[in-house]
Design a protein around this motif. Structure first.
Motif, PDB file in Angstrom:
ATOM      1  N   PHE A 530     -12.284  64.974  42.526  1.00  0.00           N
ATOM      2  CA  PHE A 530     -12.923  65.510  41.326  1.00  0.00           C
ATOM      3  C   PHE A 530     -11.987  65.347  40.130  1.00  0.00           C
ATOM      4  O   PHE A 530     -10.804  65.669  40.203  1.00  0.00           O
ATOM      5  CB  PHE A 530     -13.259  66.981  41.538  1.00  0.00           C
ATOM      6  N   LEU A 531     -12.531  64.824  39.020  1.00  0.00           N
ATOM      7  CA  LEU A 531     -11.757  64.638  37.795  1.00  0.00           C
ATOM      8  C   LEU A 531     -12.004  65.806  36.854  1.00  0.00           C
ATOM      9  O   LEU A 531     -13.144  66.081  36.472  1.00  0.00           O
ATOM     10  CB  LEU A 531     -12.131  63.326  37.108  1.00  0.00           C
ATOM     11  N   ASP A 532     -10.942  66.498  36.469  1.00  0.00           N
ATOM     12  CA  ASP A 532     -11.065  67.612  35.540  1.00  0.00           C
ATOM     13  C   ASP A 532     -11.332  67.102  34.126  1.00  0.00           C
ATOM     14  O   ASP A 532     -11.119  65.929  33.804  1.00  0.00           O
ATOM     15  CB  ASP A 532      -9.796  68.458  35.554  1.00  0.00           C
ATOM     16  N   ALA A 533     -11.783  68.018  33.297  1.00  0.00           N
ATOM     17  CA  ALA A 533     -12.116  67.632  31.928  1.00  0.00           C
ATOM     18  C   ALA A 533     -10.877  67.311  31.107  1.00  0.00           C
ATOM     19  O   ALA A 533     -10.909  66.437  30.236  1.00  0.00           O
ATOM     20  CB  ALA A 533     -12.923  68.749  31.258  1.00  0.00           C
ATOM     21  N   ASN A 534      -9.770  67.984  31.387  1.00  0.00           N
ATOM     22  CA  ASN A 534      -8.557  67.818  30.586  1.00  0.00           C
ATOM     23  C   ASN A 534      -7.452  67.194  31.431  1.00  0.00           C
ATOM     24  O   ASN A 534      -7.107  67.718  32.489  1.00  0.00           O
ATOM     25  CB  ASN A 534      -8.084  69.174  30.046  1.00  0.00           C
ATOM     26  N   PRO A 535      -6.887  66.063  30.993  1.00  0.00           N
ATOM     27  CA  PRO A 535      -5.779  65.460  31.742  1.00  0.00           C
ATOM     28  C   PRO A 535      -4.491  66.251  31.568  1.00  0.00           C
ATOM     29  O   PRO A 535      -4.348  67.061  30.634  1.00  0.00           O
ATOM     30  CB  PRO A 535      -5.657  64.060  31.123  1.00  0.00           C
ATOM     31  N   GLU A 536      -3.547  66.013  32.460  1.00  0.00           N
ATOM     32  CA  GLU A 536      -2.248  66.658  32.356  1.00  0.00           C
ATOM     33  C   GLU A 536      -1.474  66.089  31.162  1.00  0.00           C
ATOM     34  O   GLU A 536      -1.608  64.898  30.833  1.00  0.00           O
ATOM     35  CB  GLU A 536      -1.437  66.436  33.638  1.00  0.00           C
ATOM     36  N   PRO A 537      -0.670  66.905  30.476  1.00  0.00           N
ATOM     37  CA  PRO A 537       0.052  66.394  29.293  1.00  0.00           C
ATOM     38  C   PRO A 537       0.976  65.224  29.604  1.00  0.00           C
ATOM     39  O   PRO A 537       1.129  64.308  28.781  1.00  0.00           O
ATOM     40  CB  PRO A 537       0.827  67.627  28.806  1.00  0.00           C
ATOM     41  N   MET A 675      -2.853  51.121  27.285  1.00  0.00           N
ATOM     42  CA  MET A 675      -3.519  52.414  27.085  1.00  0.00           C
ATOM     43  C   MET A 675      -2.897  53.464  28.012  1.00  0.00           C
ATOM     44  O   MET A 675      -2.549  53.181  29.154  1.00  0.00           O
ATOM     45  CB  MET A 675      -5.017  52.298  27.356  1.00  0.00           C
ATOM     46  N   SER A 676      -2.799  54.696  27.525  1.00  0.00           N
ATOM     47  CA  SER A 676      -2.221  55.772  28.333  1.00  0.00           C
ATOM     48  C   SER A 676      -3.194  56.175  29.434  1.00  0.00           C
ATOM     49  O   SER A 676      -4.412  56.044  29.312  1.00  0.00           O
ATOM     50  CB  SER A 676      -1.896  56.976  27.458  1.00  0.00           C
ATOM     51  N   ALA A 677      -2.618  56.709  30.508  1.00  0.00           N
ATOM     52  CA  ALA A 677      -3.448  57.155  31.627  1.00  0.00           C
ATOM     53  C   ALA A 677      -4.318  58.345  31.233  1.00  0.00           C
ATOM     54  O   ALA A 677      -5.436  58.502  31.748  1.00  0.00           O
ATOM     55  CB  ALA A 677      -2.561  57.514  32.811  1.00  0.00           C
ATOM     56  N   ALA A 678      -3.848  59.181  30.323  1.00  0.00           N
ATOM     57  CA  ALA A 678      -4.640  60.330  29.885  1.00  0.00           C
ATOM     58  C   ALA A 678      -5.903  59.882  29.166  1.00  0.00           C
ATOM     59  O   ALA A 678      -7.009  60.371  29.447  1.00  0.00           O
ATOM     60  CB  ALA A 678      -3.795  61.217  28.967  1.00  0.00           C
ATOM     61  N   LYS A 679      -5.763  58.924  28.251  1.00  0.00           N
ATOM     62  CA  LYS A 679      -6.937  58.440  27.521  1.00  0.00           C
ATOM     63  C   LYS A 679      -7.883  57.689  28.449  1.00  0.00           C
ATOM     64  O   LYS A 679      -9.114  57.790  28.334  1.00  0.00           O
ATOM     65  CB  LYS A 679      -6.489  57.531  26.370  1.00  0.00           C
ATOM     66  N   ARG A 716      -6.256  60.428  39.378  1.00  0.00           N
ATOM     67  CA  ARG A 716      -6.032  61.831  39.731  1.00  0.00           C
ATOM     68  C   ARG A 716      -4.553  62.173  39.567  1.00  0.00           C
ATOM     69  O   ARG A 716      -3.664  61.403  39.954  1.00  0.00           O
ATOM     70  CB  ARG A 716      -6.474  62.101  41.160  1.00  0.00           C
ATOM     71  N   ALA A 717      -4.301  63.347  39.006  1.00  0.00           N
ATOM     72  CA  ALA A 717      -2.921  63.743  38.700  1.00  0.00           C
ATOM     73  C   ALA A 717      -2.078  63.829  39.970  1.00  0.00           C
ATOM     74  O   ALA A 717      -0.909  63.424  39.971  1.00  0.00           O
ATOM     75  CB  ALA A 717      -2.927  65.082  37.966  1.00  0.00           C
ATOM     76  N   HIS A 718      -2.656  64.344  41.047  1.00  0.00           N
ATOM     77  CA  HIS A 718      -1.889  64.482  42.289  1.00  0.00           C
ATOM     78  C   HIS A 718      -1.461  63.119  42.824  1.00  0.00           C
ATOM     79  O   HIS A 718      -0.314  62.946  43.274  1.00  0.00           O
ATOM     80  CB  HIS A 718      -2.737  65.221  43.325  1.00  0.00           C
ATOM     81  N   ASN A 719      -2.365  62.147  42.787  1.00  0.00           N
ATOM     82  CA  ASN A 719      -2.027  60.810  43.288  1.00  0.00           C
ATOM     83  C   ASN A 719      -0.985  60.124  42.411  1.00  0.00           C
ATOM     84  O   ASN A 719      -0.119  59.400  42.908  1.00  0.00           O
ATOM     85  CB  ASN A 719      -3.294  59.957  43.375  1.00  0.00           C
ATOM     86  N   ILE A 720      -1.065  60.337  41.101  1.00  0.00           N
ATOM     87  CA  ILE A 720      -0.076  59.730  40.207  1.00  0.00           C
ATOM     88  C   ILE A 720       1.308  60.320  40.469  1.00  0.00           C
ATOM     89  O   ILE A 720       2.320  59.606  40.496  1.00  0.00           O
ATOM     90  CB  ILE A 720      -0.496  59.931  38.737  1.00  0.00           C
ATOM     91  N   PRO A 725       7.174  60.050  41.599  1.00  0.00           N
ATOM     92  CA  PRO A 725       7.724  61.401  41.843  1.00  0.00           C
ATOM     93  C   PRO A 725       8.640  61.890  40.737  1.00  0.00           C
ATOM     94  O   PRO A 725       8.819  63.102  40.580  1.00  0.00           O
ATOM     95  CB  PRO A 725       8.475  61.234  43.171  1.00  0.00           C
ATOM     96  N   TYR A 726       9.232  60.995  39.967  1.00  0.00           N
ATOM     97  CA  TYR A 726      10.137  61.436  38.905  1.00  0.00           C
ATOM     98  C   TYR A 726       9.396  62.215  37.832  1.00  0.00           C
ATOM     99  O   TYR A 726       9.998  63.010  37.093  1.00  0.00           O
ATOM    100  CB  TYR A 726      10.845  60.232  38.282  1.00  0.00           C
ATOM    101  N   ILE A 727       8.073  62.007  37.737  1.00  0.00           N
ATOM    102  CA  ILE A 727       7.296  62.747  36.736  1.00  0.00           C
ATOM    103  C   ILE A 727       7.290  64.224  37.083  1.00  0.00           C
ATOM    104  O   ILE A 727       7.475  65.087  36.231  1.00  0.00           O
ATOM    105  CB  ILE A 727       5.862  62.193  36.660  1.00  0.00           C
TER     106      ILE A 727
END
Length: 737
Positions: A530-537, A675-679, A716-720, A725-727
């Motif tokens: 599931f993709l949330d409406a707001n990406p992680e900063p 392009m950024s992953a958030a956009k 997905r933020a968890h997969n990224i 892992p340094y993030i």
């Protein structure tokens, strides 16, 4: 002897009359003594029944009377009747739970649970197979009847939402896969967008049918389940709920003059509390705020413990069908024993003299009060809550102007019991909902707080119960607008609007500080991306090119490809989309340079359809569009059949060619590699994409036109964080600073 008797009678003619008088006096004295003994026994019996079970003797010393419900029988002990009652209740619930579990385990495993998380996932763009078929619909209906009738701590509202979505899906596609109406006009609705709209409307209709709340149903679909919303979907959902209300009203009118069981009780207002004046002063802000705080904390705690229980249940359910059945039956036995045994721990309560006999101490039918083990004129308040339907229990706790109906001890036992049963019941292999259990738990602690406030507040205790139910639901499900409207339509009291809004906002804010909502927790446990409406900063610091670099090499096809190549790609990959790229010769100045051309994207399902139809040709050439229309129907191209292993392809056919140009999506969504992953995630979610092509920043000779393909799993933020892992480490250091 007869002669002597006659002579004696003639000598003393008044002797018979004297004897009769003596016998009559003795009879009157004996009756008076018996009446006094009965009064003493009744008094002893009332004192006996008003004591908790743990303080009672096993038998009555006078005449060995035993109470069973409302019947008095001459037996030596209470054990036999109580044990028979327990066996009867447990056996009935056991059989009902077994039937519901068997339906789910053997016929439609996807019918287990509420179904709302899966609906959210589908409307977010995730394919959930077998969730909206006819078997799931039938098992959901009859399984819900069995599970609710078995007395389990679950509701019917979540399954009704899933039932509405199933009906909408079947109507939209013309029936089941095997028995489908293939009318021409159905092709206009056989696409992903219209099917999502139909399922969204069906979900809103299900909420409306569950709570008789048309506006709340529309807002629930908007706030909770739908990912993409537009104005046309608004009026479609509103039309669906309007039809539901009209049909419900028609059935209620029909049943008002006939026997329809419990259907239609209360009309369209299920829990009416409009008979009490709502007035509050400045001091009421403190208990109202406290209700919201407690609701947020309890809701987040409930989500936390439910997450642990569901993880344990997943391990048990992996052992097979027998493990699922045994788990459900164990929960049913535990529930039945608790429901039957706990009411003996509380004392009886005398009925209000102003109430008629039909409104108090009911036995063998539905009503506000249950006698259970109490004498006539008394009721057991805990049994009145436990042995009523969920709707009746909510009406009892929401009841206004009834300050002494339920004791604090009974409400506390009821709250703790339903919290425990709710944790262990949700997750077994039966259709289940969360709405009513949440309302019951929240209303119990809300009424307890109202009792604790006593004369320090002007708000009725029943209204405290309403606020408690709303607060706990907001603290667990994190809904605000739709929940507020649903409660207003349930209670028919618009004066509750200000404090209801205040409580919901506090409960949701407090709950968000601890963990995600309960539906998001279930989505995570089920592994649905599931993709949330707001990406992680931190996703702004990663480009889509970085994501493409860590993926496996890109697999592409040519516009006219060999059959053997297509079969090899389908066997050795699990991708659902492939870019189609050709080499084309272009004259630049005096040299001939080969440039690569991106034709578009072809889906795996269309490749399987081409293989099944033997869409082969001897030479490498393009075909005309009319040829494709003659060979393929719109139904065949709309199907998502990914199984090609049963297709028999000879060696000769392996050397033939298949033209992919008619199946290509020539305008796929593309993004630049910088392009950024958030956009990219925001674009992916808002446009409801399944694949997103990454193109290079520069175009030229020797540069491949596609850098990679992104799917929702890549965003997905968890997969990224797993890949980079340094993030996560840098994010932790920022928090420490």
């Amino acid at each position: 002897m007869e002669t002597a008797t006659e002579e004696a009678s003639s000598i003393n003619p008044n002797s018979n009359a004297m004897n009769e008088t003596t016998h009559l006096n003795e009879r009157v004295v004996r009756q008076c003594m018996e009446a006094e003994e009965e009064e003493d026994e009744e008094a002893d019996l009332e004192n006996f029944q008003q004591q908790p079970l743990l303080k009672r003797n096993r038998t009555l010393s006078a005449s060995h009377l035993a109470m069973v419900g409302a019947k008095v029988s001459y037996i030596e002990s209470l054990d036999y009747e109580y044990i028979m009652g327990l066996i009867t209740l447990t056996g009935a619930n056991f059989l009902l739970t077994l039937s519901s579990t068997m339906l789910v385990v053997f016929f439609a495993p996807t019918a287990a649970g509420p179904g709302i998380p899966e609906i959210k996932a589908y409307l977010n763009g995730i394919d959930t197979p077998n969730m909206y078929g006819a078997p799931t619909l039938l098992v959901k209906i009859f399984g819900s009847i069995g599970a609710v009738s078995a007395g389990l701590d679950l509701g019917k509202e979540g399954p009704l939402v899933h039932i509405g979505a199933c009906i909408a899906s079947l109507l939209g596609q013309g029936g089941t896969d095997k028995h489908r109406v293939k009318w021409q006009w159905y092709r206009y609705m056989n696409n992903d967008r219209d099917r999502r709209d139909l399922i969204t409307s069906g979900a809103s209709a299900g909420v409306c049918a569950a709570f008789k709340s048309p506006i709340g149903g529309v807002l629930f679909a908007l706030e909770e389940v739908a990912t993409w919303w537009r104005s046309s979907l608004l009026w479609r959902s509103f039309f669906s709920t309007a039809v539901v209300v009209v049909v419900l009203r028609a059935f209620i009118e029909y049943c008002s003059t006939r026997e329809c069981g419990l259907f239609g009780n209360g009309g369209l207002i299920m829990f009416d509390v409009s008979n009490v004046a709502v007035s509050y002063h400045i001091m009421d802000i403190i208990p109202v705020t406290l209700i919201g705080l407690i609701g947020g904390v309890l809701g987040s705690l409930y989500n936390y413990f439910l997450h642990k229980v569901l993880r344990l249940y997943n391990l048990i359910n992996e052992k097979g069908k027998l493990a699922k059945i045994l788990l459900s039956l164990t929960v049913s036995l535990f529930t039945s024993v608790c429901l039957y045994g706990l009411p003996f721990l509380v004392s009886c309560t005398e009925c209000d003299p102003s109430l008629q006999n039909s409104n108090c101490s009911t036995v063998g039918r539905t009503g506000n009060f249950k006698r259970f083990n109490c004498p006539k004129g008394y009721y057991n308040d805990l049994a009145s809550l436990l042995f009523s339907t969920s709707d009746e229990a909510v009406r009892n706790i929401f009841s206004t102007n009834t300050s002494g109906e339920f004791r604090p001890v009974s409400l506390l036992i009821y709250f703790v019991l339903y919290c425990i049963l709710g944790l262990f019941t949700f997750g077994i292999a039966v259709p289940s909902g969360l709405f009513l259990p949440m309302i019951l738990m929240g209303s119990a602690y809300g009424r307890l707080l109202g009792i604790a406030m006593g004369s320090y507040t002007k708000i009725d205790r029943g209204l405290y119960a309403v606020l408690g139910g709303a607060a706990l639901m907001a603290g667990s499900m994190r809904m605000t607008v739709s929940l507020c409207v649903i409660f207003l339509e349930l209670t028919n009291n618009l004066l509750l609007l200000p404090i209801t809004m205040f409580v919901l906002l506090i409960a949701k804010s407090v709950g968000d500080c601890f963990n995600p909502s309960i539906y998001e927790t279930i989505l995570e446990l089920k592994g649905l991306p599931f993709l949330d409406a707001n990406p992680e900063p931190w996703m702004r610091n990663i480009t889509v090119g970085d994501l493409a670099d860590v993926k496996p090499p890109l697999v592409s096809l040519q516009g006219v490809e060999k059959v053997s190549r297509v079969v090899d790609v389908l066997k050795n990959t699990t991708h659902n989309g492939f870019p189609v790229i050709d080499n084309e010769a272009t004259i630049l100045t005096s040299e001939q340079t080969k440039l690569m051309k991106l034709h578009g994207l072809v889906l795996r399902a269309h490749l399987v359809a081409a293989l099944k139809k033997k869409w082969f040709q001897q030479q490498r050439k393009k075909t005309e569009e009319w040829e494709v229309r003659e060979r393929f129907t719109w139904v065949e191209l709309a199907e998502r059949d990914l199984n090609f292993e049963q297709v028999a392809i000879s060696k000769h056919e392996m050397e033939m060619y298949v033209d992919l140009h008619p199946f290509i999506n020539k305008t796929p969504y593309t993004v630049i590699e910088d392009m950024s992953a958030a956009k990219a995630m925001v674009l992916f979610r808002q446009v409801a994409l399944r694949h997103m092509l990454i193109v290079p920043k520069y175009q030229g000779s020797g540069i491949y036109p596609v850098v990679g393909i992104l799917t929702r799993q890549d965003l997905r933020a968890h997969n990224i964080q797993t890949v980079f892992p340094y993030i996560a480490r840098s994010k932790g250091r920022e928090k420490q600073k």
